[in-house]
Design a protein around this motif. Structure first.
Motif, mmCIF file in Angstrom:
data_model
loop_
_atom_site.group_PDB
_atom_site.id
_atom_site.type_symbol
_atom_site.label_atom_id
_atom_site.label_comp_id
_atom_site.label_asym_id
_atom_site.label_seq_id
_atom_site.Cartn_x
_atom_site.Cartn_y
_atom_site.Cartn_z
ATOM 1 N N SER A 19 45.953 42.206 42.114
ATOM 2 C CA SER A 19 46.661 42.116 40.840
ATOM 3 C C SER A 19 45.836 42.493 39.622
ATOM 4 O O SER A 19 46.359 42.556 38.512
ATOM 5 N N GLY A 20 44.525 42.718 39.802
ATOM 6 C CA GLY A 20 43.673 43.047 38.663
ATOM 7 C C GLY A 20 42.964 41.814 38.115
ATOM 8 O O GLY A 20 43.446 40.682 38.276
ATOM 9 N N ALA A 21 41.837 42.053 37.445
ATOM 10 C CA ALA A 21 41.010 40.955 36.943
ATOM 11 C C ALA A 21 41.742 40.095 35.925
ATOM 12 O O ALA A 21 41.493 38.892 35.807
ATOM 13 N N HIS A 22 42.673 40.706 35.166
ATOM 14 C CA HIS A 22 43.395 39.952 34.138
ATOM 15 C C HIS A 22 44.241 38.829 34.718
ATOM 16 O O HIS A 22 44.613 37.886 34.005
ATOM 17 N N ALA A 23 44.561 38.917 36.014
ATOM 18 C CA ALA A 23 45.425 37.906 36.635
ATOM 19 C C ALA A 23 44.666 36.637 37.012
ATOM 20 O O ALA A 23 45.282 35.626 37.366
ATOM 21 N N LEU A 24 43.339 36.656 36.943
ATOM 22 C CA LEU A 24 42.532 35.510 37.364
ATOM 23 C C LEU A 24 42.247 34.576 36.199
ATOM 24 O O LEU A 24 42.079 35.019 35.058
ATOM 25 N N SER A 25 42.169 33.303 36.510
ATOM 26 C CA SER A 25 41.750 32.317 35.517
ATOM 27 C C SER A 25 40.246 32.425 35.306
ATOM 28 O O SER A 25 39.535 33.086 36.087
ATOM 29 N N ASP A 26 39.736 31.780 34.253
ATOM 30 C CA ASP A 26 38.289 31.786 34.017
ATOM 31 C C ASP A 26 37.540 31.195 35.210
ATOM 32 O O ASP A 26 36.488 31.694 35.617
ATOM 33 N N ALA A 27 38.086 30.122 35.789
ATOM 34 C CA ALA A 27 37.434 29.476 36.938
ATOM 35 C C ALA A 27 37.402 30.410 38.140
ATOM 36 O O ALA A 27 36.412 30.457 38.887
ATOM 37 N N GLU A 28 38.463 31.184 38.340
ATOM 38 C CA GLU A 28 38.502 32.119 39.470
ATOM 39 C C GLU A 28 37.523 33.270 39.266
ATOM 40 O O GLU A 28 36.869 33.712 40.216
ATOM 41 N N LEU A 29 37.395 33.752 38.036
ATOM 42 C CA LEU A 29 36.415 34.802 37.763
ATOM 43 C C LEU A 29 34.994 34.297 38.016
ATOM 44 O O LEU A 29 34.169 35.001 38.606
ATOM 45 N N LEU A 30 34.710 33.079 37.580
ATOM 46 C CA LEU A 30 33.397 32.494 37.840
ATOM 47 C C LEU A 30 33.158 32.336 39.338
ATOM 48 O O LEU A 30 32.044 32.550 39.823
ATOM 49 N N ALA A 31 34.196 31.973 40.073
ATOM 50 C CA ALA A 31 34.062 31.768 41.512
ATOM 51 C C ALA A 31 33.626 33.045 42.223
ATOM 52 O O ALA A 31 32.876 32.993 43.203
ATOM 53 N N ILE A 32 34.093 34.197 41.735
ATOM 54 C CA ILE A 32 33.687 35.466 42.348
ATOM 55 C C ILE A 32 32.190 35.688 42.171
ATOM 56 O O ILE A 32 31.504 36.168 43.080
ATOM 57 N N PHE A 33 31.649 35.297 41.029
ATOM 58 C CA PHE A 33 30.209 35.400 40.816
ATOM 59 C C PHE A 33 29.451 34.377 41.648
ATOM 60 O O PHE A 33 28.414 34.672 42.240
ATOM 61 N N LEU A 34 29.973 33.160 41.707
ATOM 62 C CA LEU A 34 29.287 32.096 42.438
ATOM 63 C C LEU A 34 29.293 32.356 43.939
ATOM 64 O O LEU A 34 28.393 31.954 44.659
ATOM 65 N N ARG A 35 30.372 32.981 44.418
ATOM 66 C CA ARG A 35 30.539 33.395 45.819
ATOM 67 C C ARG A 35 30.741 32.217 46.769
ATOM 68 O O ARG A 35 31.619 32.245 47.615
ATOM 69 N N THR A 36 29.903 31.198 46.666
ATOM 70 C CA THR A 36 30.032 30.062 47.574
ATOM 71 C C THR A 36 29.991 28.770 46.780
ATOM 72 O O THR A 36 29.449 28.714 45.671
ATOM 73 N N GLY A 37 30.561 27.739 47.355
ATOM 74 C CA GLY A 37 30.508 26.422 46.737
ATOM 75 C C GLY A 37 29.376 25.604 47.330
ATOM 76 O O GLY A 37 28.419 26.136 47.884
ATOM 77 N N ILE A 38 29.493 24.300 47.180
ATOM 78 C CA ILE A 38 28.562 23.377 47.812
ATOM 79 C C ILE A 38 29.384 22.378 48.614
ATOM 80 O O ILE A 38 30.610 22.400 48.583
ATOM 81 N N LYS A 39 28.731 21.505 49.334
ATOM 82 C CA LYS A 39 29.440 20.580 50.196
ATOM 83 C C LYS A 39 30.476 19.788 49.392
ATOM 84 O O LYS A 39 30.147 19.125 48.409
ATOM 85 N N GLY A 40 31.726 19.886 49.815
ATOM 86 C CA GLY A 40 32.802 19.153 49.177
ATOM 87 C C GLY A 40 33.414 19.839 47.979
ATOM 88 O O GLY A 40 34.386 19.342 47.410
ATOM 89 N N LYS A 41 32.876 21.002 47.590
ATOM 90 C CA LYS A 41 33.395 21.711 46.425
ATOM 91 C C LYS A 41 33.440 23.206 46.701
ATOM 92 O O LYS A 41 32.465 23.783 47.184
ATOM 93 N N THR A 42 34.569 23.822 46.380
ATOM 94 C CA THR A 42 34.669 25.271 46.502
ATOM 95 C C THR A 42 34.024 25.926 45.285
ATOM 96 O O THR A 42 33.688 25.261 44.295
ATOM 97 N N ALA A 43 33.882 27.241 45.358
ATOM 98 C CA ALA A 43 33.343 27.978 44.216
ATOM 99 C C ALA A 43 34.256 27.840 43.001
ATOM 100 O O ALA A 43 33.785 27.799 41.859
ATOM 101 N N VAL A 44 35.569 27.760 43.238
ATOM 102 C CA VAL A 44 36.510 27.563 42.125
ATOM 103 C C VAL A 44 36.304 26.190 41.496
ATOM 104 O O VAL A 44 36.340 26.038 40.267
ATOM 105 N N ASP A 45 36.065 25.164 42.327
ATOM 106 C CA ASP A 45 35.785 23.823 41.801
ATOM 107 C C ASP A 45 34.543 23.850 40.909
ATOM 108 O O ASP A 45 34.525 23.253 39.823
ATOM 109 N N LEU A 46 33.497 24.546 41.372
ATOM 110 C CA LEU A 46 32.281 24.650 40.578
ATOM 111 C C LEU A 46 32.539 25.393 39.272
ATOM 112 O O LEU A 46 32.003 25.026 38.223
ATOM 113 N N GLY A 47 33.367 26.422 39.345
ATOM 114 C CA GLY A 47 33.727 27.153 38.129
ATOM 115 C C GLY A 47 34.420 26.258 37.125
ATOM 116 O O GLY A 47 34.112 26.289 35.928
#
Length: 224
Positions: A19-47
């Motif tokens: 859908s293009g980058a404009h369709a993502l929330s700020d947290a979702e864009l950050l998640a792409i940079f973070l790539r991985t989360g930590i135990k109990g948290k996804t990258a989106v949660d960290l974002g």
């Protein structure tokens, strides 16, 4: 649940491709940079946590990289990626400004200069050098000051304008307070710059004062 176990249409990377980058929330864009989360948290949660902690995407990108790197789930490498993304955005805007032809209004220059200067903790005095058709030749930050002002030397401005073979320039500086209203000192230095540049046939088109989401064109104000 790990992101790779989410439905494909909900995964940030797949959503961006579809859908293009404009369709993502700020947290979702950050998640792409973070790539991985930590135990109990996804990258989106960290974002989301980063956004809550710093108050927004702009604040994260402009925070001290060492401080951001210490945040849970981050580190020097991921922090460097975020800083690189910010710099890429600034360079994209500079290239766009150079490609779009002659500058015809203060607003065109101010949009670019606002992105460059508005989040600086101290005053920065910058110059946009222009050719005889008012096309952008180069952007340069010439003086860096304190919270109370930059020490601007007209001789240095004239020397650099001649070195760039500029026919005209636009100068700008930020007010870290966020209020773009020009001071008496701003008017005084603008008049000195205008007179010094006139001696070498370089036109001072404008002096822009950059605040937080606002700017003042001293030319439009009739201040010089």
């Amino acid at each position: 649940m790990a992101i790779n176990r989410w439905p494909a249409e909900q995964r940030p990377r797949e959503k961006l491709i579809r859908s293009g980058a404009h369709a993502l929330s700020d947290a979702e864009l950050l998640a792409i940079f973070l790539r991985t989360g930590i135990k109990g948290k996804t990258a989106v949660d960290l974002g989301r946590e980063l956004l809550d902690q710093y108050g927004g995407l702009r604040q994260i990108l402009n925070a001290d990289p060492r401080e951001v790197a210490r945040t849970g789930g981050l580190g020097p490498a991921k922090c460097a990626q975020l800083q690189a993304a910010l710099e890429l955005g600034k360079r994209y805007l500079e290239e766009k400004l150079q490609r779009e032809g002659p500058l015809t209004s203060p607003k065109q220059a101010a949009e670019y200069l606002t992105h460059q200067l508005r989040d600086r903790a101290r005053e920065v005095f910058a110059i946009v050098y222009l050719d005889n058709r008012h096309r952008v030749l180069h952007y340069e930050e010439l003086f860096h000051g304190t919270l109370n002002g930059a020490h601007v030397h007209p001789r240095e401005v004239v020397k650099n304008a001649l070195a760039r073979n500029a026919a005209a320039i636009i100068v700008a500086h930020n007010h870290p307070s966020g209020v773009a209203e020009p001071s008496h000192a701003d008017t005084t230095i603008t008049l000195k710059l205008r007179d010094a540049l006139n001696l070498v046939d370089v036109q001072l088109l404008d002096h822009l004062v950059i605040g937080d989401g606002e700017f003042v064109s001293m030319s439009d104000r009739g201040l010089f």
